[in-house]
Design a protein around this motif. Structure first.
Motif, PDB file in Angstrom:
ATOM      1  N   ASP A 131       0.880  -1.167   0.000  1.00 33.35           N
ATOM      2  CA  ASP A 131       0.000   0.000   0.000  1.00 33.35           C
ATOM      3  C   ASP A 131       0.920   1.218   0.000  1.00 33.35           C
ATOM      4  OD1 ASP A 131      -2.032   1.751   0.398  1.00 33.35           O
ATOM      5  OD2 ASP A 131      -3.025   0.580   1.955  1.00 33.35           O
ATOM      6  N   GLU A 149       1.370   7.397  -4.310  1.00 35.64           N
ATOM      7  CA  GLU A 149       1.450   7.359  -5.774  1.00 35.64           C
ATOM      8  C   GLU A 149       2.856   7.571  -6.349  1.00 35.64           C
ATOM      9  OE1 GLU A 149      -1.394   9.342  -8.964  1.00 35.64           O
ATOM     10  OE2 GLU A 149      -2.420   8.826  -7.102  1.00 35.64           O
ATOM     11  N   VAL A 159       5.151   4.318  -6.649  1.00 35.05           N
ATOM     12  CA  VAL A 159       4.689   3.108  -7.354  1.00 35.05           C
ATOM     13  C   VAL A 159       5.758   2.561  -8.302  1.00 35.05           C
ATOM     14  CG1 VAL A 159       3.010   2.227  -9.014  1.00 35.05           C
ATOM     15  CG2 VAL A 159       2.255   3.657  -7.129  1.00 35.05           C
ATOM     16  N   MET A 200      -3.558  -3.857  -9.432  1.00 32.32           N
ATOM     17  CA  MET A 200      -3.179  -2.494  -9.052  1.00 32.32           C
ATOM     18  C   MET A 200      -4.484  -1.721  -8.846  1.00 32.32           C
ATOM     19  SD  MET A 200      -0.504  -0.292 -11.222  1.00 32.32           S
ATOM     20  CE  MET A 200      -0.165   1.424 -10.939  1.00 32.32           C
ATOM     21  N   THR A 201      -4.721  -1.280  -7.610  1.00 32.46           N
ATOM     22  CA  THR A 201      -5.986  -0.624  -7.293  1.00 32.46           C
ATOM     23  C   THR A 201      -5.749   0.744  -6.673  1.00 32.46           C
ATOM     24  OG1 THR A 201      -6.654  -2.856  -6.619  1.00 32.46           O
ATOM     25  CG2 THR A 201      -8.239  -1.098  -6.234  1.00 32.46           C
ATOM     26  N   PRO A 202      -6.304   1.833  -7.246  1.00 33.27           N
ATOM     27  CA  PRO A 202      -6.158   3.142  -6.598  1.00 33.27           C
ATOM     28  C   PRO A 202      -7.035   3.212  -5.351  1.00 33.27           C
ATOM     29  CG  PRO A 202      -7.211   3.333  -8.770  1.00 33.27           C
ATOM     30  CD  PRO A 202      -7.065   1.880  -8.482  1.00 33.27           C
ATOM     31  N   SER A 249      -5.388   8.798  -2.457  1.00 37.00           N
ATOM     32  CA  SER A 249      -4.095   9.294  -2.960  1.00 37.00           C
ATOM     33  C   SER A 249      -3.037   8.196  -2.962  1.00 37.00           C
ATOM     34  CB  SER A 249      -3.618  10.455  -2.092  1.00 37.00           C
ATOM     35  OG  SER A 249      -3.410   9.978  -0.775  1.00 37.00           O
ATOM     36  N   ARG A 250      -3.458   6.970  -2.584  1.00 31.09           N
ATOM     37  CA  ARG A 250      -2.505   5.855  -2.518  1.00 31.09           C
ATOM     38  C   ARG A 250      -2.883   4.782  -3.538  1.00 31.09           C
ATOM     39  NH1 ARG A 250       0.363   6.055   2.363  1.00 31.09           N
ATOM     40  NH2 ARG A 250       0.665   3.819   2.520  1.00 31.09           N
ATOM     41  N   ILE A 251      -1.937   3.892  -3.790  1.00 30.57           N
ATOM     42  CA  ILE A 251      -2.185   2.782  -4.732  1.00 30.57           C
ATOM     43  C   ILE A 251      -1.907   1.479  -3.991  1.00 30.57           C
ATOM     44  CG2 ILE A 251      -1.507   1.729  -6.927  1.00 30.57           C
ATOM     45  CD1 ILE A 251      -2.526   4.436  -7.536  1.00 30.57           C
ATOM     46  N   ARG A 252      -2.798   0.493  -4.166  1.00 28.91           N
ATOM     47  CA  ARG A 252      -2.549  -0.836  -3.586  1.00 28.91           C
ATOM     48  C   ARG A 252      -2.068  -1.758  -4.697  1.00 28.91           C
ATOM     49  NH1 ARG A 252      -6.623  -3.840   0.449  1.00 28.91           N
ATOM     50  NH2 ARG A 252      -5.805  -2.189   1.760  1.00 28.91           N
ATOM     51  N   LEU A 253      -0.864  -2.306  -4.512  1.00 28.84           N
ATOM     52  CA  LEU A 253      -0.265  -3.207  -5.504  1.00 28.84           C
ATOM     53  C   LEU A 253      -0.264  -4.623  -4.943  1.00 28.84           C
ATOM     54  CD1 LEU A 253       2.880  -0.997  -6.192  1.00 28.84           C
ATOM     55  CD2 LEU A 253       0.889  -1.165  -7.664  1.00 28.84           C
ATOM     56  N   THR A 311       9.635   4.269  -0.254  1.00 26.27           N
ATOM     57  CA  THR A 311       8.319   4.895  -0.015  1.00 26.27           C
ATOM     58  C   THR A 311       8.425   5.978   1.054  1.00 26.27           C
ATOM     59  OG1 THR A 311       7.753   3.226   1.647  1.00 26.27           O
ATOM     60  CG2 THR A 311       7.058   2.779  -0.614  1.00 26.27           C
TER      61      THR A 311
END
Length: 604
Positions: free
Chosen positions: A405, A408, A411, A428-430, A433-437, A457
């Motif tokens: 998690d 952005e 990433v 990959m899910t937005p 303001s964060r992205i879950r990979l 990060t």
């Protein structure tokens, strides 16, 4: 007969299980008036309190009206999954705790799958609804998707959902209301979780699901009475479905869980969770039976270890200076004692003074290492290695499902680094303001990665992983691109020596620290190792040049935690662990012998 409910609280690490149990104990009337209340009271072990994680499953009980609710607080960290699996055999239902902002994570999936396989009823508890970044509706949808994904039955899919804030001790049936106490949660447990089946007429049968150890009474077995009645002082037979062995024994003491205490009792009936002592060799998976009806129960298959490290006797020049227990016999006895409590651990002897210790992950074994050093043990450990299975003649290695998690801007760096470590991006899910990979990464590809991840990060990323499956060997993975700075001679590090050495790389020690030849004292930015003389003293002359005595400024050195030191280790290095120090060293301490071995390896 008193009404019973047996439940386990399952969740991903840090989603608030232990805090919720705290509040259930407070509102279940366990504390007397004016009694001091300890936060996270279930995390009784020093390491658990320091790290803020639960390592060992704990039993407790609260009273709600005339119902006694036995509660098991389970670990949320994937490496302690062995604890979770066997604990679920003792209960009839689970509270699935999910963070209102993070949603279901890898360990949520793992523990829920185990509960569904045992046909347990599930109450979904969305916790931390008071978080400013809570996304309650989305998290509820994610839980339903997860239940669908894991082939839940219609009954399990229609599980009730409670919304709560464990920290405030409040729960409600609706996300738009905050509630005033935990009554909605208690009511749902009593109404929805079935009471255990209480067959008190049949002969005694009890499956041992957990073991505790006490210096005074020895091993204490814990389990649920499947049928019949058990009494203190009773003659019983201990049997095991796997090994087929049987032996007679006598229960000297019997206890029930009441709040934070174990209360001695004379007898208990089917459905209750009890603890007992007096049987020396009792182990997890054993069944306690009546002497005239010996029927062992099947035990849940514990997932196999995936990682192995070698523990050996400390043979460094500083051996025996800090520790109380330093011999191979001490090491063997302590590891054997750990095997009594930890079903996920495997120990095999290698030679006369080394042991291969296999566990569920780096954290699993590092917790054991930390516990042992605090008890006064001194030993060395090797780099972690993955355990390879050969399936149809093809080597297969363990693969982890990793969820990162991240903010952005980070990433690209995370995808690049995990790609180099044979990681495969699955999803990959937005999320705001964060992205879950989501990745599938070979377990060995994660060795040494967590530190890099935090750097990439800027400390804002959350990384969690859980064992997924065995897949064919993925080829060579580059471990560490940097070399080590190695002490050239034995002595005490001086400011002058360190000042000259710090130009070569980042140091791990400060002035006044004793070092020995072959000890790693820093990290070199180049790929090869560099020998440095950190003990070098300034040559004094009878004439002094102007400015030569200015204070030498040292760059602050890097302090390693135990996990970070394990991640840093190269294949030709060992970690020396003592009660006072953690030192990284080369396997071959002598510089010339090390060079010969290196050249010999190159020729091959």
């Amino acid at each position: 007969m008193q009404q019973l409910r047996n439940i386990a609280i399952i969740a991903h690490v840090d989603h608030g299980k232990t805090t919720l149990v705290d509040e259930m104990l407070k509102q279940g009337g366990i504390y007397r008036e004016h009694q001091t209340i300890v936060d996270r009271v279930m995390d009784s072990n020093d390491l658990e309190r320091e790290r803020g994680i639960t390592i060992l499953a704990k039993n407790t009980a609260v009273h709600y009206g005339d119902v006694k609710i036995n509660i098991v607080d389970t670990p949320g960290h994937a490496d302690f999954g062995g604890e979770v699996e066997r604990i679920l055999k003792m209960v009839n239902g689970v509270l699935l705790l999910v963070d209102a902002a993070e949603g279901p994570m890898p360990q949520t999936r793992f523990v829920l799958q185990k509960a569904l396989e045992l046909n347990h009823r599930v109450i979904v508890v969305v916790n931390k609804v008071d978080r400013p970044d809570a996304r309650v509706d989305e998290v509820c949808d994610e839980v339903l998707e997860l239940l669908l994904d894991l082939n839940a039955t219609q009954d399990q899919f229609d599980s009730p959902t409670i919304f709560c804030s464990a920290r405030q001790g409040i729960a409600s049936y609706s996300p738009s209301e905050l509630g005033v106490d935990l009554r909605p949660l208690f009511d749902t447990i009593v109404q929805y979780i079935e009471p255990p089946k209480c067959d008190t007429e049949s002969p005694l049968q009890l499956l041992v699901s957990s073991i505790d150890y006490n210096e005074y009474v020895g091993r204490i077995g814990i389990g649920r009475i499947e049928r019949g009645v058990i009494s203190a002082g009773q003659e019983i037979v201990v049997c095991n479905a796997q090994s087929g062995e049987q032996r007679k024994a006598k229960l000297t003491s019997l206890y029930e869980f009441d709040g934070l205490q174990r209360t001695p009792i004379e007898k208990a009936e089917a459905g209750n969770i009890v603890a007992f002592s007096g049987i020396g060799e009792i182990t997890i998976g054993d069944t306690i039976c009546h002497t005239e009806c010996i029927e062992p129960l099947d035990f849940v298959k514990i997932s196999e270890p995936t990682i192995e490290m070698t523990f050996s006797v400390n043979d460094s020049p500083f051996a025996g200076q800090d520790g109380t227990f330093v011999t191979s016999r001490n090491l063997r006895d302590r590891l054997q004692r750990e095997l009594m409590k930890d079903v996920s651990l495997r120990v095999t002897e290698v030679g006369t003074d080394a042991f291969n210790v296999a566990g569920r992950g780096e954290m699993h074994i590092s917790i054991l290492i930390e516990t042992m050093r605090r008890e006064g043990y001194e030993f060395q450990v090797s780099t972690p290695r993955v355990l390879v299975h050969t399936i149809d003649g093809v080597p297969h290695e363990p693969v982890e499902r990793v969820i990162a998690d991240v903010p952005e801007p980070s990433v690209g760096a995370v995808i690049d680094k995990l790609g180099r470590r044979k990681g495969e991006l699955v999803q990959m899910t937005p999320m705001g303001s964060r992205i879950r990979l989501e990745f599938l990464v070979a377990s060995r590809g994660l060795f040494g990665y967590r530190n890099e991840f935090l750097t990439d990060t800027k400390g804002e990323g959350i990384l969690s992983s859980v064992f997924d499956s065995y897949t064919p060997w993925r080829g060579e993975i580059a471990r560490r691109s940097s070399g080590s700075l190695i002490a050239f001679e034995t002595g005490t590090a001086t400011t002058y020596g360190l000042f000259n050495a710090q130009e070569r790389g980042q140091l791990f020690i400060g002035a006044g620290v004793p070092v020995y030849a072959g000890m790693v004292v820093g990290q070199s930015p180049k790929a090869e190792d560099i020998s440095v003389n950190v003990c070098k003293k300034k040559q004094l002359t009878n004439t002094r040049a102007s400015g030569s005595d200015d204070a030498l400024r040292l760059v602050p050195h890097r302090q390693f935690s135990l996990e970070q030191a394990l991640e840093f280790l190269a294949d030709d290095e060992l970690l020396e662990v003592t009660p006072k120090n953690v030192r990284i060293r080369k396997r071959i301490l002598d510089h010339s012998l090390r060079m010969k071995a290196l050249k010999g390896g190159m020729k091959q």
